[in-house]
Design an enzyme around this catalytic site. Structure first.
Site, PDB file in Angstrom:
ATOM      1  CG  HIS A   1      -2.043   0.970   1.186  1.00  0.00           C
ATOM      2  ND1 HIS A   1      -2.149   2.024   2.075  1.00  0.00           N
ATOM      3  CD2 HIS A   1      -3.107   1.089   0.355  1.00  0.00           C
ATOM      4  CE1 HIS A   1      -3.227   2.728   1.813  1.00  0.00           C
ATOM      5  NE2 HIS A   1      -3.828   2.191   0.776  1.00  0.00           N
TER       6      HIS A   1
ATOM      7  CE  LYS B   1      -1.276   4.971  -1.611  1.00  0.00           C
ATOM      8  NZ  LYS B   1      -1.910   4.234  -0.515  1.00  0.00           N
TER       9      LYS B   1
ATOM     10  CG  ASP C   1      19.075  11.386  -9.457  1.00  0.00           C
ATOM     11  OD1 ASP C   1      18.994  10.361 -10.171  1.00  0.00           O
ATOM     12  OD2 ASP C   1      19.039  12.542  -9.915  1.00  0.00           O
TER      13      ASP C   1
ATOM     14  CG  HIS D   1      -7.104   8.727  -0.422  1.00  0.00           C
ATOM     15  ND1 HIS D   1      -5.777   8.546  -0.772  1.00  0.00           N
ATOM     16  CD2 HIS D   1      -7.672   7.502  -0.427  1.00  0.00           C
ATOM     17  CE1 HIS D   1      -5.553   7.257  -0.977  1.00  0.00           C
ATOM     18  NE2 HIS D   1      -6.681   6.602  -0.773  1.00  0.00           N
TER      19      HIS D   1
ATOM     20  CE  LYS E   1      -3.964   6.846   2.753  1.00  0.00           C
ATOM     21  NZ  LYS E   1      -5.390   6.728   2.733  1.00  0.00           N
TER      22      LYS E   1
ATOM     23  CG  ASP F   1       1.529  16.873  23.064  1.00  0.00           C
ATOM     24  OD1 ASP F   1       0.290  16.993  23.107  1.00  0.00           O
ATOM     25  OD2 ASP F   1       2.179  16.178  23.864  1.00  0.00           O
TER      26      ASP F   1
END
Length: 429
Positions: free
Chosen positions: A164, A166, A171, A347, A349, A354
């Site tokens: 899952h 991404k 380089d 979508h 996450k 704090d």
């Protein structure tokens, strides 16, 4: 989680480990307003023992909000690549955005830059194999993660085990991570005037561009996946160049895999929540918490922490939508504030705790992310970046609806029935 670490927090730089004195000086500057906070004194050393990857100084981190900004930054970085491009993605679709990536990657490969691509078999299930033919013929190394067809499995077959992540590394010096897949659904922004056609859904997501020594840690994660999936031998390139300081951000790269005994990202987040003293702001697309996470959030609110959840009003998964809402009653009763993002499919996450501890990545707060998926997140320490996260969160709240307990209990009976039914499947969603 009852562990207590007695080891001092160790920081790494471009040329290896810093001295204890240097580490202490940097951490002192990161403490919120100079006050003592458990995020530093109780959490960070324990986090290092849990995860194993170092806290790395000298990085430049840039927030990328929504698809257009992220894709523009990626295209520019790919176009400027000189040595290697490593991409790992859950979804790569055969649409306008997918084709643009494919053509650019093919062009770079033909031009002498080595391109290595990992895509997930389930995530990219609707993408025809013909999509990858020009890439392969140009010399790009293409690896299908855990093929659905068991005849093509390179190791033990488990259809539930998915990649899952991404992740894009250019380089060995620039990394992109976050929640954005390679798909035209992300082609518009979610603030202000939309660039979508009438009737198309806007998507709200968050990504990061990182330059600096910590990029080597993300490169290691890509290489580990390639090796674990028995990918073909990679062409020799300078995948781990000498690093230089690029900024002032302190970053930890965290990768999780079902091959491990536990999800490192999950345990790290639990540790941060349990150490929170003032505020927790969570944004998540698929919120189906397990008992430990649910308990940690409720206990934080009960000890006076301002806990705020930003969740989607609309979703691309009906079952997850109702399973998530099945937790609202007890969360609201515990004093947790819940907001639902309007006018876009949320979508992202992300988390901020704090005012000093932030994370962005691919990890959802659900059973699948914690037990079945390979995920990758970055943890960023410090008030400067956290203030950017706070601004982003507040901007989202302006396009959100606050859910109150009284109004929530007045919802339709049909919704309550769907929530109870979806809750039964929470662990498998």
């Amino acid at each position: 989680m009852a562990m207590q670490s007695h080891h001092p927090v160790q920081l790494d730089g471009a040329h290896g480990a810093l001295s204890a004195k240097q580490s202490s000086a940097i951490l002192a500057k990161l403490k919120k307003n100079g006050d003592e906070t458990n995020i530093f004194e109780k959490h960070l050393a324990l986090e290092a023992e849990i995860v194993g990857s170092p806290l790395v100084v000298g990085n430049k981190v840039e927030l990328l909000i929504d698809g257009p900004t992220t894709y523009d930054a990626m295209f520019l970085a790919i176009d400027n690549a000189k040595d290697s491009i490593n991409m790992e993605t859950y979804i790569i679709e055969n649409d306008e955005i997918g084709q643009r990536f494919a053509k650019l990657l093919t062009s770079k490969q033909i031009g002498g830059v080595q391109v290595n691509l990992i895509y997930d078999s389930v995530g990219s299930i609707i993408t025809p194999k013909t999509f990858f033919v020009p890439l392969i013929e140009s010399g790009v190394n293409v690896l299908e993660f855990n093929p659905i067809n068991p005849l093509y499995a390179r190791k033990g077959w488990d259809v539930n085990r998915r990649d899952h992540r991404k992740l894009l590394v250019i380089d060995g010096q620039t990394a992109f991570i976050g929640g954005i897949n390679i798909s035209s659904v992300y082609s518009s922004g979610s603030f202000g005037k939309s660039r979508t056609s009438k009737g198309e859904q806007q998507w709200r997501d968050t990504h990061l561009r990182i330059n600096g020594p910590v990029v080597s840690e993300f490169q290691k994660l890509f290489m580990a996946t390639w090796t674990e999936q028995n990918g073909p031998e990679l062409a020799a390139r300078n995948y781990f160049p000498e690093q230089k300081n690029q900024g002032n951000e302190v970053v930890r790269a965290i990768g999780s895999s079902p091959e491990e005994a536990y999800s490192q990202i999950y345990v790290t987040l639990l540790s941060a929540i349990n150490s929170a003293e003032t505020a927790i702001s969570l944004t998540n697309a698929y919120f189906v918490p397990d008992p430990q996470l649910l308990s940690a959030l409720k206990e934080a609110a009960q000890r006076g922490v301002d806990v705020r959840l930003l969740l989607p009003e609309k979703t691309d998964s009906v079952m997850v939508y109702y399973a998530s809402r099945s937790f609202y009653d007890e969360l609201l009763l515990a004093g947790i504030k819940i907001y639902e993002r309007r006018n876009a499919l949320l979508h992202a996450k992300t988390a901020m705790i704090d005012g000093v501890w932030s994370t962005i990545g691919s990890t959802n707060l659900d059973w699948r992310s914690f037990t079945n998926n390979q995920e990758v997140n970055a943890v960023i320490l410090g008030q400067d970046f956290a203030s950017q996260m706070q601004t982003m969160f507040e901007n989202d709240l302006e396009s959100s609806t606050l859910i109150t307990l009284d109004a929530w209990r007045e919802r339709k009976l049909s919704a309550k029935v769907k929530e109870k039914a979806a809750r039964l499947w929470a662990r498998w969603l």
